[in-house]
Write a protein that holds these residues in place. Sequence first.
Motif, PDB file in Angstrom:
ATOM      1  N   ARG A 153       0.828  -1.211   0.000  1.00 15.19           N
ATOM      2  CA  ARG A 153       0.000   0.000   0.000  1.00 15.19           C
ATOM      3  C   ARG A 153       0.859   1.256   0.000  1.00 15.19           C
ATOM      4  O   ARG A 153       0.447   2.303  -0.470  1.00 15.19           O
ATOM      5  N   ILE A 154       2.054   1.162   0.589  1.00  8.93           N
ATOM      6  CA  ILE A 154       3.068   2.216   0.448  1.00  8.93           C
ATOM      7  C   ILE A 154       4.133   1.670  -0.483  1.00  8.93           C
ATOM      8  O   ILE A 154       4.790   0.667  -0.175  1.00  8.93           O
ATOM      9  N   ARG A 155       4.327   2.310  -1.640  1.00  9.90           N
ATOM     10  CA  ARG A 155       5.189   1.768  -2.694  1.00  9.90           C
ATOM     11  C   ARG A 155       6.663   2.087  -2.411  1.00  9.90           C
ATOM     12  O   ARG A 155       7.223   3.038  -2.957  1.00  9.90           O
ATOM     13  N   ALA A 156       7.234   1.313  -1.538  1.00  6.73           N
ATOM     14  CA  ALA A 156       8.659   1.462  -1.218  1.00  6.73           C
ATOM     15  C   ALA A 156       9.348   0.133  -1.498  1.00  6.73           C
ATOM     16  O   ALA A 156       8.705  -0.916  -1.554  1.00  6.73           O
ATOM     17  N   GLU A 157      10.647   0.183  -1.675  1.00  7.34           N
ATOM     18  CA  GLU A 157      11.391  -1.052  -1.897  1.00  7.34           C
ATOM     19  C   GLU A 157      12.759  -0.978  -1.220  1.00  7.34           C
ATOM     20  O   GLU A 157      13.283   0.111  -0.976  1.00  7.34           O
ATOM     21  N   GLN A 158      13.288  -2.137  -0.904  1.00  8.22           N
ATOM     22  CA  GLN A 158      14.607  -2.217  -0.301  1.00  8.22           C
ATOM     23  C   GLN A 158      15.672  -2.270  -1.383  1.00  8.22           C
ATOM     24  O   GLN A 158      15.563  -3.028  -2.334  1.00  8.22           O
ATOM     25  N   LYS A 159      16.708  -1.469  -1.207  1.00 10.24           N
ATOM     26  CA  LYS A 159      17.827  -1.474  -2.133  1.00 10.24           C
ATOM     27  C   LYS A 159      19.132  -1.586  -1.356  1.00 10.24           C
ATOM     28  O   LYS A 159      19.245  -1.068  -0.246  1.00 10.24           O
ATOM     29  N   THR A 160      20.088  -2.270  -1.963  1.00  8.63           N
ATOM     30  CA  THR A 160      21.398  -2.432  -1.336  1.00  8.63           C
ATOM     31  C   THR A 160      22.403  -1.543  -2.058  1.00  8.63           C
ATOM     32  O   THR A 160      22.492  -1.559  -3.286  1.00  8.63           O
ATOM     33  N   PHE A 161      23.130  -0.770  -1.269  1.00 11.28           N
ATOM     34  CA  PHE A 161      24.116   0.149  -1.828  1.00 11.28           C
ATOM     35  C   PHE A 161      25.508  -0.268  -1.362  1.00 11.28           C
ATOM     36  O   PHE A 161      25.696  -0.685  -0.208  1.00 11.28           O
ATOM     37  N   LYS A 162      26.481  -0.142  -2.245  1.00 12.76           N
ATOM     38  CA  LYS A 162      27.875  -0.388  -1.889  1.00 12.76           C
ATOM     39  C   LYS A 162      28.516   0.943  -1.504  1.00 12.76           C
ATOM     40  O   LYS A 162      28.445   1.910  -2.253  1.00 12.76           O
ATOM     41  N   ILE A 163      29.127   0.958  -0.334  1.00  8.08           N
ATOM     42  CA  ILE A 163      29.758   2.177   0.166  1.00  8.08           C
ATOM     43  C   ILE A 163      31.245   1.929   0.342  1.00  8.08           C
ATOM     44  O   ILE A 163      31.655   0.978   1.019  1.00  8.08           O
ATOM     45  N   MET A 164      32.064   2.777  -0.273  1.00 11.53           N
ATOM     46  CA  MET A 164      33.513   2.649  -0.140  1.00 11.53           C
ATOM     47  C   MET A 164      33.936   3.304   1.162  1.00 11.53           C
ATOM     48  O   MET A 164      33.561   4.449   1.462  1.00 11.53           O
ATOM     49  N   THR A 165      34.746   2.585   1.954  1.00 11.33           N
ATOM     50  CA  THR A 165      35.120   3.077   3.282  1.00 11.33           C
ATOM     51  C   THR A 165      36.440   3.820   3.299  1.00 11.33           C
ATOM     52  O   THR A 165      36.782   4.454   4.284  1.00 11.33           O
ATOM     53  N   GLY A 166      37.232   3.752   2.253  1.00 11.22           N
ATOM     54  CA  GLY A 166      38.509   4.467   2.258  1.00 11.22           C
ATOM     55  C   GLY A 166      39.257   4.263   0.972  1.00 11.22           C
ATOM     56  O   GLY A 166      38.775   3.672   0.004  1.00 11.22           O
TER      57      GLY A 166
END
Length: 470
Positions: A153-166
Motif C-alpha cells: 500500500r506504500i510503494r517502497a522497496e529495499q535497495k542495497t548500496f555499496k559504500i567505499m570506506t577508504g
Amino acid sequence: MTPQSKLYLITSGDCRLPLHAGQGGVVTYPAHDIPQLLWPDGTICWLANIFLLNGYRKGRSRKNKGGTLLTWAKNLSHLIRWCYQNKIDFIDLTDSHFKMFINTLLIEKDTEQPSEKRRSEQQVTTICSTVLNFLAFLDGKYPGLNLLGPTGRIRAEQKTFKIMTGRSGTTINRTSWVHECVPRHRKTRRRQPISTSAVNRLYEANVTLNATPLVSRRRYIMLRLLEITGGRRIEISQIKVKDIEEAIKTGELKLFSAKQSRHEAYRFVPVTQTDLKDLQSFIKHYRQRVIRKTIGHTNDHSMLFINNDNGLPLEIDTLGTEFYLLRKAAGIIDEEACLHAFRHRYITNIFRNLIKTHRYQSEGDLRSALLSTETLKLKVMEWTGHSNIDSLDRYIHLAFEAESNFQNTMNLIKGKNVIDSLRVILKEYSCQFKISSRTPELIASLSGVVDEAASELEKLLKASEESCDS
C-alpha cells in the motif's frame, strides 16, 4: 499535552523489565534510558514502543539518556503527530498518505524565521528512513498486512548500496528502504577544521556574555576540552572529575569513545599538565561551590559539567546551546563553526605535528608510515578514536595542505602546545580580572597554572638539550 510538546519520556535509572518468571520470582534486567513514545493526547503509543523495545533488545545505544533509541523516537514523533492530527492509524496508511506526510515535513516553516524552512531535505530523508524501518517492522508483525513493498500500500522497496570506506577500496553493503518521494541523498559536504581566528573569537565572546561565574567558566572549559582532546560532543559531556584527577598522574585523559562497537569503549588522549591544572582550578573554585550549595558533596555524581541551578549533570544538548550562544555573540558567519569542527582541527593538527617532526614529504609518505609502523598507527588511532585507518586519509590531506615547512622537533612541538595553552588561559584570566570581584581566588588559581607551565617548559627544554648533547 500542547501541540508542540515532545512526544516521549525517558525511563528512569531504576527502571527494569521482566525477563522470565522462575521459582524465585520474576527475573528482571536493567531498562533505564529507553524512550517511551506517546500520542499527542498523552496516551501510550504501543506499536512505536514495541519497535523501540526491539531496538533495545538488539543492543542499540541508549547512552546519554537515549542514544540511538532517542534519535529513533524523535524521528517517529513526526509520524505519530501527523497520524494523530489526520486521524489515521499506522496500519491504514497508504502511498498517498505517506506522500502527504513527506510533503508536510518538506514545506513546514521555521517558527522563529517564517521565511526559512524548518528542516533541510537531508533531515527529512533521515526522518523518513526511521519511519520506513518502523513501518517495515509493523509489516513483519502483521502477516498479510502488505503495508510496505513494491506492491504494498506504500510503494517502497529495499535497495542495497555499496559504500567505499577508504582509499584501500574496501566496500560494505548497506540495505535501506527507498521511496520515490523521499529526497535523495546528496553528496555530503565535509566540514572543515575550525579556524584559529574563529576559536579566538569564541573565547573573546564568552567574556562579553552575561552569565553566572560557573556558566561563564564552564563555557570556557568546554571550548578548551574540545580544542585539546578532539572529543565529540557526547564524549566531552561524559568526562568526570576523577578522570581529571587520574590524568594529572598519567598525563593522559580518559575519554568515552562514542563510535565503537563495544558499549563501554574508552581511549586516552595526551593533555598538558598546564591544561590539567586549569581544569583542576575549575573543579576547585567553581564546580565544588555549586555542588556544595545544591546537592551536597555526599551526593556528588562526579560529572565535570554540571547544571548551575541544581548541581545535576549537564544535559548533552546544553553544550550545543551554549556553543550556539557563543558563536552568535562572536558573530562568526564566514565559516561553519560547530562543536564537531574542533575535532577536525584536533586531528588535522596531529598530522601537521607528525609532518613537522618526521619530515614527511608527501601524503603517501605519511600514509605508508602509519601502515608500516604499528606503534605510530595504533597511537594515532587511539588518540582520535578511529577504528579504521582509512578514515584518517582526509586529515592527512588537510594537514599537507596546511603545512609548508618542516623545522620543528617533537620537544618544540610539545613546548608550543604548552605556550598555546598558557596564552589562551592568560587571556581568559585577563578578562576575568576586569569583570570579577573574586580577585584573590583568581590570583591563586592563575599562580598555580603559571607555575605548572614553567615547570613543564623547563622539563622540555632540558630534554631538548640532552637530545642535542647525545
